[in-house]
Design a protein around this motif. Structure first.
Motif, PDB file in Angstrom:
ATOM      1  N   VAL A 174     -29.088  -8.843 -38.065  1.00  0.00           N
ATOM      2  CA  VAL A 174     -27.905  -8.513 -37.257  1.00  0.00           C
ATOM      3  C   VAL A 174     -28.003  -7.097 -36.701  1.00  0.00           C
ATOM      4  CG1 VAL A 174     -25.404  -8.132 -37.360  1.00  0.00           C
ATOM      5  CG2 VAL A 174     -26.400 -10.174 -38.408  1.00  0.00           C
ATOM      6  N   ASN A 215     -30.669  -6.618 -33.884  1.00  0.00           N
ATOM      7  CA  ASN A 215     -30.257  -7.159 -32.590  1.00  0.00           C
ATOM      8  C   ASN A 215     -29.114  -6.369 -31.963  1.00  0.00           C
ATOM      9  OD1 ASN A 215     -31.960  -9.589 -31.957  1.00  0.00           O
ATOM     10  ND2 ASN A 215     -31.367 -10.026 -34.054  1.00  0.00           N
ATOM     11  N   VAL A 216     -28.159  -5.935 -32.765  1.00  0.00           N
ATOM     12  CA  VAL A 216     -27.042  -5.135 -32.239  1.00  0.00           C
ATOM     13  C   VAL A 216     -27.541  -3.794 -31.716  1.00  0.00           C
ATOM     14  CG1 VAL A 216     -24.943  -3.885 -32.893  1.00  0.00           C
ATOM     15  CG2 VAL A 216     -25.243  -6.263 -33.584  1.00  0.00           C
ATOM     16  N   THR A 217     -28.393  -3.121 -32.483  1.00  0.00           N
ATOM     17  CA  THR A 217     -28.879  -1.815 -32.032  1.00  0.00           C
ATOM     18  C   THR A 217     -29.838  -1.948 -30.848  1.00  0.00           C
ATOM     19  OG1 THR A 217     -30.587  -1.838 -33.767  1.00  0.00           O
ATOM     20  CG2 THR A 217     -28.531  -0.662 -34.241  1.00  0.00           C
ATOM     21  N   LEU A 228     -27.463  -2.247 -27.968  1.00  0.00           N
ATOM     22  CA  LEU A 228     -26.885  -0.930 -27.674  1.00  0.00           C
ATOM     23  C   LEU A 228     -27.905  -0.014 -26.996  1.00  0.00           C
ATOM     24  CD1 LEU A 228     -24.822  -0.287 -30.922  1.00  0.00           C
ATOM     25  CD2 LEU A 228     -23.951  -0.875 -28.650  1.00  0.00           C
TER      26      LEU A 228
END
Length: 147
Positions: free
Chosen positions: A51, A54-56, A59
């Motif tokens: 998670v 993929n989020v970073t 961003l």
């Protein structure tokens, strides 16, 4: 192979779990007491990293230039620092400490004179060197004196 034995997952779950076999999830799983704790450590670490990665990444794609020069933040040291933090609890015996120290000395000592990446490869020679030196010190059964 070691994780396969420790996790003891059903055959159908193994291909999915294989996607999370990375340094971090392996180190956390191997540091546990076994059984349920090993599986929990592996899956929580794998899911968290999946998670967060993929989020970073998202961003970073949307606004990485906003943080400016990453070299000024010292972020290049974060990866090796995390890796060392994961390995430190696993270095328990005198042989392991000597091997780790020899690898650090080789890697850092050769850093100024070899191209990037090569000192890490040379540092890996610490393990066979320590085992060889240890074998030279230990007398073989045929060389021991009779009692």
């Amino acid at each position: 192979l070691r994780l396969s034995q420790l996790l003891a997952l059903p055959r159908a779950a193994r291909p999915l779990a294989a996607h999370w076999v990375i340094d971090e999830s392996s180190a956390v799983a191997l540091a546990q007491r076994g059984g349920r704790h090993t599986r929990l450590g592996f899956f929580v670490t794998g899911a968290t990293l999946y998670v967060l990665w993929n989020v970073t990444t998202l961003l970073g794609a949307l606004g990485a230039e906003a943080i400016g020069d990453t070299g000024a933040w010292g972020l290049d040291a974060a990866g090796p620092a995390v890796f060392l933090a994961l390995l430190a609890p696993m270095v328990r015996t005198a042989r392991e400490r000597v091997t780790a120290a020899a690898a650090v000395l080789l890697g850092l000592g050769l850093l100024p004179v070899l191209p990037g990446g090569v000192p890490v490869l040379v540092a890996a020679l610490a393990a066979p060197a320590v085992l060889w030196a240890e074998g030279r010190r230990t007398p073989r059964p045929s060389e021991e004196s009779p009692r």
